[in-house]
Design a protein around this motif. Sequence first.
Motif, short mmCIF file in Angstrom:
data_model
loop_
_atom_site.label_atom_id
_atom_site.label_comp_id
_atom_site.label_asym_id
_atom_site.label_seq_id
_atom_site.Cartn_x
_atom_site.Cartn_y
_atom_site.Cartn_z
N THR A 10 0.83 -1.20 0.00
CA THR A 10 0.00 0.00 0.00
C THR A 10 0.86 1.26 0.00
O THR A 10 0.60 2.20 -0.75
N THR A 11 1.88 1.27 0.83
CA THR A 11 2.77 2.43 0.92
C THR A 11 3.50 2.65 -0.40
O THR A 11 3.59 3.78 -0.88
N ILE A 47 -0.84 8.74 3.39
CA ILE A 47 0.44 8.08 3.63
C ILE A 47 0.82 8.20 5.10
O ILE A 47 1.22 7.23 5.73
N LEU A 91 1.05 4.97 7.65
CA LEU A 91 2.33 4.67 8.29
C LEU A 91 2.25 4.80 9.80
O LEU A 91 2.81 3.98 10.53
#
Length: 134
Positions: free
Chosen positions: A8-9, A65, A69
Motif C-alpha cells: 500500500t505504501t 500516507i 504509516l
Amino acid sequence: ASRGLFITTIVLIAGIVVGVMLPESATVGFVSPLFKAVTTHLPAFDDCAAQSTYKVGHFLFFFLISLVLMLNARFFPTASLAIVFILILFAIASEGMQLHLFNRTTRLTDIGIDSTGILLGWLLASVIGLARKS
C-alpha cells in the motif's frame, strides 16, 4: 499485515511520484478538460475550483500516507517523529523535482499543504492510538 502495508505504501508513493512527473501539458490537455466535463452541470465549479481540487489532492495523498504509516508504526523500527520528518522531506523533494521538469512549477504553498496533511495524519493516528489503549 506488514506485507500489505508495504505494498500500500509503495503504491501511494509511486502515485505521488507519477503525479509529480506528469507534465502540466498533460494536465492542461487531459485532466482539466475532464474536470470541466464532469463539472459542467455544477456552476459553482470554475478554474479556481479546479486548482482547489489539486490542492486537496496534495493534502489527501500525504494525509493518507502519514495516517497509514502512523497506524502501523509498530511494524517499522523508526519512531513516529522520524516518519513525519521523512515524509516532510519527501514532500520537499517531490516539489524540488518539479524544478527540473518541463512545464512544472514548484510552490512553497504545496509543501505547506503536504506538511499539513502529514501532521494531521500523525495527529489522527495518535488519537486513534490513544482510543485503542483505553
